[in-house]
Enzyme design. Structure first.
Site, short mmCIF file in Angstrom:
data_model
loop_
_atom_site.label_atom_id
_atom_site.label_comp_id
_atom_site.label_asym_id
_atom_site.label_seq_id
_atom_site.Cartn_x
_atom_site.Cartn_y
_atom_site.Cartn_z
N ILE A 62 1.75 9.26 -19.97
CA ILE A 62 2.01 7.67 -20.18
C ILE A 62 2.40 7.18 -21.41
O ILE A 62 1.63 7.49 -22.32
CB ILE A 62 0.66 7.13 -19.47
CG1 ILE A 62 0.53 7.55 -17.98
CG2 ILE A 62 0.76 5.61 -19.74
CD1 ILE A 62 -0.63 6.91 -17.57
N ALA A 107 1.17 6.78 -26.69
CA ALA A 107 1.11 7.70 -25.51
C ALA A 107 0.11 8.57 -25.27
O ALA A 107 -0.67 8.57 -26.33
CB ALA A 107 2.51 8.61 -25.36
N LYS A 108 -0.26 9.00 -24.01
CA LYS A 108 -1.19 10.00 -23.83
C LYS A 108 -0.74 10.77 -22.54
O LYS A 108 -0.26 10.27 -21.75
CB LYS A 108 -2.50 9.32 -23.54
CG LYS A 108 -3.84 9.90 -23.95
CD LYS A 108 -4.01 10.14 -25.30
CE LYS A 108 -5.28 10.88 -25.88
NZ LYS A 108 -5.42 10.84 -27.19
N GLY A 109 -1.47 11.86 -22.54
CA GLY A 109 -1.28 12.95 -21.53
C GLY A 109 -2.50 13.37 -20.91
O GLY A 109 -3.59 13.29 -21.64
N ASP A 148 -5.56 17.09 -27.99
CA ASP A 148 -6.71 16.13 -27.36
C ASP A 148 -7.98 17.26 -26.89
O ASP A 148 -7.87 18.26 -26.90
CB ASP A 148 -6.33 15.02 -26.44
CG ASP A 148 -7.39 13.78 -26.45
OD1 ASP A 148 -7.43 13.23 -27.33
OD2 ASP A 148 -8.00 13.69 -25.36
#
Ligand code: NAD
Length: 418
Positions: A62, A107-109, A148
């Site tokens: 995202i 962003a992050k996933g 992460d």
């Protein structure tokens, strides 16, 4: 965190963005764009398991906002990760990169999986397929992942290799947090803890706390917490308590951190380390101290324990360790909170330096990296502190104001396509 709490996490970030945008008279066209994520990719993909069967996993990538540059943010592998949590973390990355003054968006996933229950081969196949699916978004000029919770440098190496195979040449700048041998940066492992240490030092200086007489307590004896504890001890602070998921250890005269970390390596926990007193996680957060570094999980300080916290300064090494209700209680009690988007920005700052090194194929030594990191963290902290003092707001609000001003300027300057 329950599903409800995760959904609330994105709502909490949006509420604060909305309030601060209105307070700053940021144009509606910018405010509304920041209330949603720009790009959301959900992928359901098959992985061949070691037993010959096939499992379908779900993952997300995202992008919240890329007005200030390519989007940046980690990838989380966890059984409970969901789309709302990823949205919240992506939005926090947009704010964090803006506060830090680095030319990135956020962003992050995430992939819903338990990496501890996968073999190394399964983890590699899952990572390569997920990387191939999110290559629609990911790229060294568009969206750059990092580790992460549940992912590590090896996972980044597989992502870099998968992306490079698709291009036909090596693209080290497509991810950060890689092993040094394939283009990782020196100083990246300690970067977040080092940034938290810088935030702690500057907070203490602001409150005129003398390091020689100050005590520090740290929640979380992992990458961020153990590094921050070690560096603060080297700066002359007396670290009296530290914890992990099993509980905490305390010594009024100061812990021997080397022996605590060695004990954890040998037994899996800090508990039982010689010359220490065992305490619970709840007790650790309520210890009398000058600086409390929270470097474990989300929502560690909540409305049920915020009134019992006795620290003068809280440094948020973790993402979202304080609930909004607890934050209000702490601020009303006069506790100085260095917020997550500022205090744990050291990791993304050195990720930025890793990306720059990859793009130019020229690598810096650790002294240069630490010096850049110190300078960028200090600039960010001083800018947020100055807004906090000028506007009479707490540091979290000041950090949001700093970030949102920069974002609004970037969005207005670029305008709207077409
Ligand atoms: P880590 O897994 O290395 O360490 C986490 C530590 O917290 C472990 O020692 C674990 O035992 C402990 N812990 C877990 N539950 C606990 C509890 N209830 N009480 C006390 N301790 C508990 O993780 P990390 O990389 O140090 O990350 C810590 C936090 O910082 C996370 O919230 C992460 O999202 C955030 N963060 C990390 C980075 C980074 O670069 N590593 C960057 C930004 C933010």
């Amino acid at each position: 965190m329950s599903e409800d709490v995760k959904e609330q996490a994105f709502q909490n970030v949006k509420t604060l963005i909305n309030d601060v945008c209105r307070q700053l008279n940021i144009p509606d066209e910018c405010r509304l764009r920041l209330m949603d994520c720009e790009r959301e990719l959900t992928v359901n993909f098959p992985v061949k398991m070691d037993d010959g069967g096939v499992k379908v996993f779900t993952g997300f990538r995202i992008v919240h906002n890329d007005s200030r540059g390519p989007s940046k943010g980690g990838i989380r592998y966890h059984p409970d990760v969901n789309i709302d949590e990823v949205r919240a973390l992506a939005a926090l990355m947009t704010l964090k990169t803006a506060v830090a003054g680095i030319p990135y968006g956020g962003a992050k996933g995430g992939v819903i999986c338990d990496p501890k229950k996968l073999s190394q081969c399964e983890l590699e196949r899952l990572t390569r397929r997920y990387a191939s699916d999110i290559a629609l978004i990911m790229g060294p000029d568009s969206d750059i992942p990092a580790p992460d919770v549940g992912t590590n440098p090896q996972v980044m190496a597989w992502i870099m290799d998968t992306y490079s195979m698709g291009r036909g040449y090596s693209v080290p700048a497509v991810v950060t947090g890689k092993p040094i041998e394939i283009g990782g940066s020196r100083g990246r492992f300690e970067a977040t803890g080092r940034g938290s240490m810088v935030s702690a030092l500057l907070s203490a200086k602001h409150l005129c706390i003398d390091p020689e007489e100050a005590t520090v307590v740290v929640q979380g004896c992992g990458n961020v917490g153990a590094t921050a504890a070690d560096l603060l001890a080297k700066e002359g602070y007396c670290v009296t308590g530290i914890s992990d998921s099993s509980g905490g250890v305390y010594s009024s005269g100061g812990l021997n951190l080397e022996s605590v970390v060695n004990h954890k390596k040998a037994t899996g926990s800090v508990i039982g380390c010689q010359n220490t007193e065992t305490i619970t996680n709840a007790e650790l957060l309520e210890l009398k101290c000058d600086i409390l570094v929270v470097a474990a999980l989300e929502h560690a300080i909540h409305k049920g324990n915020a009134s019992a916290v006795k620290a003068r300064i809280i440094v948020e090494g973790a993402n979202g360790p304080t609930t909004p209700e607890a934050h209000k209680i702490l601020v009303d009690r006069g506790i100085f909170v260095a917020p997550d988007i500022l205090a744990n920005a050291g990791g993304v700052i050195v990720s930025y330096l890793e990306w720059v090194q990859g793009l130019q194929s020229f690598y810096w030594d650790e002294t240069q990296i630490n010096s850049y990191l110190g300078r960028l963290m200090t600039n960010a902290f001083n800018q947020v502190l100055s807004i906090s003092e000028c506007e009479g707001v707490d540091m979290r609000k000041a950090a949001y104001m700093t970030a949102l001003k920069q974002l609004a300027t970037a969005m207005c300057t670029r305008g709207i396509f077409p």
